[in-house]
Design a protein around this motif. Sequence first.
Motif, mmCIF file in Angstrom:
data_model
loop_
_atom_site.group_PDB
_atom_site.id
_atom_site.type_symbol
_atom_site.label_atom_id
_atom_site.label_comp_id
_atom_site.label_asym_id
_atom_site.label_seq_id
_atom_site.Cartn_x
_atom_site.Cartn_y
_atom_site.Cartn_z
ATOM 1 N N LEU A 62 0.831 -1.211 0.000
ATOM 2 C CA LEU A 62 0.000 0.000 0.000
ATOM 3 C C LEU A 62 0.869 1.266 0.000
ATOM 4 C CD1 LEU A 62 -2.703 -1.025 2.641
ATOM 5 C CD2 LEU A 62 -2.936 -1.035 0.152
ATOM 6 N N LEU A 63 2.067 1.175 -0.567
ATOM 7 C CA LEU A 63 2.968 2.330 -0.536
ATOM 8 C C LEU A 63 2.370 3.538 -1.245
ATOM 9 C CD1 LEU A 63 6.525 0.820 -1.094
ATOM 10 C CD2 LEU A 63 5.724 2.077 0.902
ATOM 11 N N GLY A 64 1.803 3.308 -2.439
ATOM 12 C CA GLY A 64 1.219 4.415 -3.180
ATOM 13 C C GLY A 64 0.048 5.034 -2.431
ATOM 14 N N LEU A 65 -0.804 4.193 -1.858
ATOM 15 C CA LEU A 65 -1.954 4.681 -1.103
ATOM 16 C C LEU A 65 -1.504 5.482 0.114
ATOM 17 C CD1 LEU A 65 -4.972 4.790 -0.438
ATOM 18 C CD2 LEU A 65 -4.724 2.565 0.694
ATOM 19 N N CYS A 66 -0.514 4.985 0.825
ATOM 20 C CA CYS A 66 -0.068 5.669 2.047
ATOM 21 C C CYS A 66 0.644 6.977 1.739
ATOM 22 C CB CYS A 66 0.827 4.742 2.871
ATOM 23 S SG CYS A 66 -0.081 3.377 3.633
ATOM 24 N N GLN A 67 1.422 7.013 0.654
ATOM 25 C CA GLN A 67 1.983 8.296 0.231
ATOM 26 C C GLN A 67 0.856 9.242 -0.164
ATOM 27 O OE1 GLN A 67 4.940 9.466 0.433
ATOM 28 N NE2 GLN A 67 6.272 7.699 0.737
ATOM 29 N N GLY A 68 -0.191 8.692 -0.762
ATOM 30 C CA GLY A 68 -1.360 9.510 -1.084
ATOM 31 C C GLY A 68 -2.063 10.024 0.157
ATOM 32 N N LEU A 69 -2.086 9.217 1.235
ATOM 33 C CA LEU A 69 -2.687 9.662 2.489
ATOM 34 C C LEU A 69 -1.912 10.839 3.085
ATOM 35 C CD1 LEU A 69 -3.616 6.258 4.190
ATOM 36 C CD2 LEU A 69 -5.214 8.008 3.382
ATOM 37 N N TRP A 70 -0.576 10.780 2.989
ATOM 38 C CA TRP A 70 0.231 11.924 3.448
ATOM 39 C C TRP A 70 -0.164 13.192 2.683
ATOM 40 C CZ3 TRP A 70 3.465 13.860 6.974
ATOM 41 C CH2 TRP A 70 4.240 14.964 6.627
ATOM 42 N N LEU A 71 -0.299 13.029 1.377
ATOM 43 C CA LEU A 71 -0.686 14.174 0.566
ATOM 44 C C LEU A 71 -2.147 14.556 0.814
ATOM 45 C CD1 LEU A 71 1.166 13.046 -2.674
ATOM 46 C CD2 LEU A 71 1.871 14.814 -1.060
ATOM 47 N N GLY A 72 -2.973 13.560 1.178
ATOM 48 C CA GLY A 72 -4.356 13.865 1.533
ATOM 49 C C GLY A 72 -4.445 14.700 2.800
ATOM 50 N N ALA A 73 -3.564 14.410 3.765
ATOM 51 C CA ALA A 73 -3.509 15.229 4.983
ATOM 52 C C ALA A 73 -3.081 16.648 4.638
ATOM 53 C CB ALA A 73 -2.537 14.609 5.986
ATOM 54 N N THR A 74 -2.133 16.760 3.711
ATOM 55 C CA THR A 74 -1.722 18.080 3.245
ATOM 56 C C THR A 74 -2.909 18.796 2.609
ATOM 57 O OG1 THR A 74 0.420 17.086 2.755
ATOM 58 C CG2 THR A 74 0.030 19.291 1.909
ATOM 59 N N ALA A 75 -3.749 18.032 1.904
ATOM 60 C CA ALA A 75 -4.931 18.623 1.268
ATOM 61 C C ALA A 75 -5.873 19.236 2.300
ATOM 62 C CB ALA A 75 -5.673 17.556 0.460
ATOM 63 N N LEU A 76 -6.083 18.529 3.412
ATOM 64 C CA LEU A 76 -6.969 19.067 4.447
ATOM 65 C C LEU A 76 -6.411 20.373 5.011
ATOM 66 C CD1 LEU A 76 -8.031 15.862 6.425
ATOM 67 C CD2 LEU A 76 -9.391 17.196 4.803
ATOM 68 N N GLY A 77 -5.092 20.398 5.228
ATOM 69 C CA GLY A 77 -4.483 21.636 5.691
ATOM 70 C C GLY A 77 -4.658 22.753 4.679
ATOM 71 N N ASN A 78 -4.511 22.421 3.389
ATOM 72 C CA ASN A 78 -4.651 23.427 2.339
ATOM 73 C C ASN A 78 -6.088 23.897 2.178
ATOM 74 O OD1 ASN A 78 -1.931 23.357 1.729
ATOM 75 N ND2 ASN A 78 -2.157 21.713 0.257
ATOM 76 N N LEU A 79 -7.037 23.034 2.499
ATOM 77 C CA LEU A 79 -8.438 23.430 2.403
ATOM 78 C C LEU A 79 -8.771 24.534 3.398
ATOM 79 C CD1 LEU A 79 -11.048 22.755 0.877
ATOM 80 C CD2 LEU A 79 -11.589 21.114 2.682
ATOM 81 N N LEU A 80 -7.965 24.635 4.438
ATOM 82 C CA LEU A 80 -8.200 25.647 5.476
ATOM 83 C C LEU A 80 -7.422 26.940 5.239
ATOM 84 C CD1 LEU A 80 -7.909 23.286 8.594
ATOM 85 C CD2 LEU A 80 -10.019 24.126 7.541
ATOM 86 N N ILE A 81 -6.492 26.959 4.289
ATOM 87 C CA ILE A 81 -5.597 28.120 4.209
ATOM 88 C C ILE A 81 -6.308 29.390 3.769
ATOM 89 C CG2 ILE A 81 -3.509 26.751 3.863
ATOM 90 C CD1 ILE A 81 -3.652 27.312 0.906
ATOM 91 N N TRP A 82 -7.503 29.280 3.181
ATOM 92 C CA TRP A 82 -8.242 30.474 2.800
ATOM 93 C C TRP A 82 -8.619 31.318 4.023
ATOM 94 C CZ3 TRP A 82 -13.170 31.267 4.720
ATOM 95 C CH2 TRP A 82 -13.796 30.154 5.297
ATOM 96 N N LEU A 83 -8.589 30.691 5.202
ATOM 97 C CA LEU A 83 -8.889 31.455 6.414
ATOM 98 C C LEU A 83 -7.819 32.516 6.684
ATOM 99 C CD1 LEU A 83 -10.022 28.517 8.725
ATOM 100 C CD2 LEU A 83 -11.475 30.328 7.795
ATOM 101 N N GLY A 84 -6.595 32.280 6.183
ATOM 102 C CA GLY A 84 -5.517 33.246 6.390
ATOM 103 C C GLY A 84 -5.856 34.627 5.848
ATOM 104 N N PRO A 85 -6.206 34.764 4.548
ATOM 105 C CA PRO A 85 -6.586 36.078 4.024
ATOM 106 C C PRO A 85 -7.816 36.679 4.715
ATOM 107 C CG PRO A 85 -6.047 34.613 2.217
ATOM 108 C CD PRO A 85 -6.063 33.772 3.469
#
Length: 513
Positions: free
Chosen positions: A452-475
């Motif tokens: 599941l290496l590809g999936l788990c690397q994708g999960l890391w990037l998925g966590a990054t996605a959740l963080g990025n979904l919130l960055i609009w709060l900065g402006p």
Amino acid sequence: MFKSHPKGLVAAALSNMGERFGYYIMNAVLLLFLVSKFGLSDSTAGIIYSVFYCAIYVLSLVGGIIADRTQNYKATIQTGLIIMALGYVLLAIPITATATNQIWLLPFTCVALAFIAFGNGLFKGNLQAIVGQMYDNFEEEAAKKGPEELKMAKTKRDSGFQIFYVFINVGGLIAPFVAPLLREWWLKTNGFIYNAKLPELCHKVIDGTIGDRMADFQTLSQEVTLSGTFTPEAYLEVFNQGVHYSFFASVAAMVISLIIFLANKKIFPNPAKKSDKVVENYTAEEKVMMAKEIKQRMYALFAVLGIAVFFWFAFHQNGQSLSLFARDFVKTDSIAPEIWQAVNPFFVIVLTPIIMWIFGALAKRGKEISTPRKIAIGMFIAGLAYLFLMILSWVKGYPSGNEFRSMDEASAVALKSDWWVMFVLYFFLTVAELFISPLGLSFVSKVAPKNLLGLCQGLWLGATALGNLLIWLGPVMYNAWPIWACWAVFLGVCLLSMLIMLFMVKWLEKVTK
């Protein structure tokens, strides 16, 4: 730096560097480009930016699943590069936004961004999975030579991902200069010079909302006109055309990245094939123990992913509120605010060898810092960046972004900070990044089940996605509150994440042994 690392690491890093160069050309200007082209508010452009950034990482999870199921990581990566190139071609078309065409032109731009996000999802996580597999194979070969060789081989994984990360940032160092320089060249070719404030004022004149800022508009319009007659429509058209043309450089970068990947394709491992080696028959008790170990590994992975969400929420303000801060509150004179994003990759390139040397020296003395502990330290350092910015903003009495931009020109200039502020800020953020991002990738490759290496690397990037979904709060916070309060929120997020990580660190160290 490359001694005793797997064959293929440099080739993978070069391919990734080319793709990142093309991506960072676009990313450096995206938020401010949306504002200048369509007349959007900072907050609205920030939401589009956040959704795009989130989609990149969510689709990396999809890309990981596709690669795992097809067991063809390499074809998935190739397809991703082609789709990204198509997205950049669409962005490069220099169509001027007007009141009549904006109803379809803005969605068209979003479709181009969707192509880039999907192509990136197919490419990014799967190339990282291939690098992780290189180190699995590297450790297997070392194990055949003895326990000492294996011990040394295991110390190379973190530094290998840091090397991989340096190559990313070589592209990131050069890329932020491309779009601003082309834009300024195109402005001068057409009889204008660059001014960061003018696009907003031009849109306000066109839609009739300029109000009492007409005097500022008239002054600036005279200052930027080298020849001919100034009109807001003409300035906006030329201003944004220069950015459109820079996206052709992104297309070229995708092609170069694809050529490098294809030229070295045969030496890259395919992670999915490793599971075919498992042919042993296990007892029921052994199967229960294996299932328990896999659960522990996945729990550990999700624990670190939770911390990653908050880090990226704070760190990726470099394309949002920190870009707005550079535009509004820093004395940049004729320097485009996007160019300050090059400071981060500059520090990555300079500091990575130093940090690798420190980690290596500690490992040789038997005092190696575990990956989970490094991540906790990284969150503390990220907090220092926002602590610095919060104190600066408090001492200078900075208002909200909206209030600052409504001030008269003389008062605003008197309040601005010197350029060194951006260097201090990005120094702390970059050190934090080097403790978290490449080491997070290394951590994922350590704990992920091998099929599941590809999936788990994708999960890391998925966590990054959740963080990025919130960055609009900065402006939103930046424009609504005195900005010290905005930075205080990010400081609190970093420190809370650090404390949670320290609470879990012994358990995480046990799981990764």
